[in-house]
Design an enzyme around this catalytic site. Structure first.
Site, PDB file in Angstrom:
ATOM      1  N   ASP A  82       0.828  -1.202   0.000  1.00 15.61           N
ATOM      2  CA  ASP A  82       0.000   0.000   0.000  1.00 15.61           C
ATOM      3  C   ASP A  82       0.863   1.253   0.000  1.00 15.61           C
ATOM      4  OD1 ASP A  82      -2.811   1.208   0.509  1.00 15.61           O
ATOM      5  OD2 ASP A  82      -1.568   2.153   2.024  1.00 15.61           O
TER       6      ASP A  82
ATOM      7  N   TYR B 279       3.597   9.801  -0.683  1.00 14.26           N
ATOM      8  CA  TYR B 279       4.514   9.194   0.280  1.00 14.26           C
ATOM      9  C   TYR B 279       5.965   9.393  -0.140  1.00 14.26           C
ATOM     10  CZ  TYR B 279       0.584   6.624   2.406  1.00 14.26           C
ATOM     11  OH  TYR B 279      -0.580   6.266   3.031  1.00 14.26           O
TER      12      TYR B 279
ATOM     13  N   SER C 131     -10.399   6.113   1.096  1.00 14.09           N
ATOM     14  CA  SER C 131      -9.626   6.232   2.337  1.00 14.09           C
ATOM     15  C   SER C 131     -10.082   7.479   3.079  1.00 14.09           C
ATOM     16  CB  SER C 131      -8.126   6.321   2.018  1.00 14.09           C
ATOM     17  OG  SER C 131      -7.356   6.419   3.198  1.00 14.09           O
TER      18      SER C 131
ATOM     19  N   GLN D 297     -10.174   2.447   3.632  1.00 18.98           N
ATOM     20  CA  GLN D 297      -8.981   2.456   4.488  1.00 18.98           C
ATOM     21  C   GLN D 297      -9.053   3.641   5.447  1.00 18.98           C
ATOM     22  OE1 GLN D 297      -4.099   2.687   4.065  1.00 18.98           O
ATOM     23  NE2 GLN D 297      -5.312   1.961   2.334  1.00 18.98           N
TER      24      GLN D 297
ATOM     25  N   PRO E  66      -2.118   0.485  12.693  1.00 22.18           N
ATOM     26  CA  PRO E  66      -2.616  -0.541  13.621  1.00 22.18           C
ATOM     27  C   PRO E  66      -1.866  -0.572  14.943  1.00 22.18           C
ATOM     28  CG  PRO E  66      -1.230  -1.531  11.942  1.00 22.18           C
ATOM     29  CD  PRO E  66      -1.434  -0.109  11.525  1.00 22.18           C
ATOM     30  N   LEU E  67      -0.652  -0.033  14.952  1.00 25.17           N
ATOM     31  CA  LEU E  67       0.145  -0.033  16.180  1.00 25.17           C
ATOM     32  C   LEU E  67       0.136   1.333  16.867  1.00 25.17           C
ATOM     33  CD1 LEU E  67       3.198  -2.169  14.985  1.00 25.17           C
ATOM     34  CD2 LEU E  67       1.175  -2.909  16.264  1.00 25.17           C
TER      35      LEU E  67
ATOM     36  N   GLY F  74       3.439  -0.523   8.435  1.00 23.29           N
ATOM     37  CA  GLY F  74       4.710  -0.111   7.867  1.00 23.29           C
ATOM     38  C   GLY F  74       5.870  -0.907   8.446  1.00 23.29           C
TER      39      GLY F  74
ATOM     40  N   THR G  81      10.499  -0.838   8.359  1.00 19.99           N
ATOM     41  CA  THR G  81      11.755  -0.305   7.838  1.00 19.99           C
ATOM     42  C   THR G  81      12.862  -1.346   7.860  1.00 19.99           C
ATOM     43  OG1 THR G  81      12.349   0.554  10.036  1.00 19.99           O
ATOM     44  CG2 THR G  81      11.191   2.060   8.548  1.00 19.99           C
TER      45      THR G  81
ATOM     46  N   ASN H 161       5.618  -8.398  12.231  1.00 17.41           N
ATOM     47  CA  ASN H 161       4.258  -8.088  11.787  1.00 17.41           C
ATOM     48  C   ASN H 161       3.538  -9.331  11.272  1.00 17.41           C
ATOM     49  OD1 ASN H 161       4.865  -5.426  12.370  1.00 17.41           O
ATOM     50  ND2 ASN H 161       5.032  -4.778  10.244  1.00 17.41           N
TER      51      ASN H 161
END
Length: 311
Positions: free
Chosen positions: A48, A53, A149, A175, A205-206, A280, A282, A290
């Site tokens: 996504d 971004y 969204s 979304q 979500p976190l 997300g 990194t 996740n």
């Protein structure tokens, strides 16, 4: 990794999706490619991104990372947020949508976007104009499915009526922000998605990392974390009320032999309308962490118990 149907469409997406907002902002091309490869290895097929971004680098980096692997991925991108000055660099007008999709296709280096989402509502453009322009993109094969969204419940209902009455392609997904600490969508948006057959895609979500266990009550966020980057705004999230909930949830998860992070994902996936949880990452390690959240199926009794802890 389990696959879930996106609403009532025929598209199947991984239960955990990869949010690509860090690409070009917090990580470079090489690290982006490693994260994307780790996601594919973990069975994550849903990526996504959005035109804004990473200053548009996210789409470019994702396109490079998926070279030779495009058919393994479901690419979701977004339009409508400001990409520059003036009225024709944002929104849902036909003029802008036609330009926006071509720019995204070039950056992604692909001939189609699997799920094209309107990032925010546009009060200045009739939703019929937006949907007719998007319908044309689907008919041309440049876009396969449509989503929204940050829409409210009534906006989801309105768009669905316009599509059905006009014989246009419908939104198949929505979304919005949804987590154990942010549950406002449960009042109107989730019921609207269930009524009109949209798959729901929670983002954050976190809770910007608060549900990952990386923050401690009374301590400043570590340098390099999302909360540290938020500056003064982090204070509104790192408050005693939230930490009270986090500590209860962490203790409950520990009693089940699980982590707080796993609980955050499992609770979202326990809602029947949720198709994929957008998270997300990194690093490869974050991808692995996740992905574990999709392995825990909470019972109805456990869902109710957890909901009580944060009520």
């Amino acid at each position: 990794m389990k696959l879930r149907r996106l609403g009532t469409s025929g598209l199947k997406v991984s239960a955990i999706g990869l949010g690509c907002n860090n690409f070009g902002m917090r990580i470079d091309q090489d690290q982006t490619t490693r994260v994307v490869d780790a996601a594919l290895d973990a069975g994550i097929n849903f990526f996504d991104t959005a035109d804004i971004y990473g200053g548009s680098k996210s789409e470019t980096y994702l396109g490079v990372a998926l070279q030779g692997k495009r058919d393994q991925a479901i690419i979701a991108s977004k339009f409508a947020n400001p990409m520059g000055e003036g009225p024709y660099r944002r929104g849902g007008s036909r003029r802008y949508i036609v330009e926006a999709v071509e720019a995204s296709l070039r950056r992604l280096n692909t001939d189609r976007i699997d799920l094209y989402q309107m990032h925010v509502p546009d009060a200045d453009t009739p939703i019929e104009e937006t949907l007719r322009a998007l319908d044309d993109l689907v008919r041309a094969g440049k876009v396969l499915y449509l989503g929204n969204s940050n829409f409210s419940g009534w906006q989801i209902a309105d768009a669905d009526w316009v599509s059905r009455s006009g014989g246009l392609e419908r939104f198949v997904s929505a979304q919005n922000h949804f987590s154990l600490l942010e549950r406002a969508v449960a009042r109107e948006v989730l019921p609207a998605c269930e009524r009109f057959g949209l798959g729901f895609l929670p983002y954050f979500p976190l809770a910007s990392g608060l549900l990952s266990g990386k923050y401690t009550r009374g301590e400043a966020p570590a340098e390099g974390t999302r909360m540290a980057a938020m500056g003064a705004r982090a204070a509104s999230a790192l408050n005693d009320a939230n930490f009270d909930k986090v500590e209860k949830l962490e203790a409950w998860a520990k009693d089940q032999g699980r982590s707080l992070l796993e609980l955050a994902f499992a609770w979202l996936l326990g809602h029947p309308g949720v198709s994929s949880v957008i998270a997300g990452a990194t690093s490869e390690a974050q991808i692995a962490a996740n992905a574990k959240g999709a392995d825990w199926d909470l019972t109805p009794a456990q869902m109710a118990e957890v909901s009580t802890l944060v009520r």
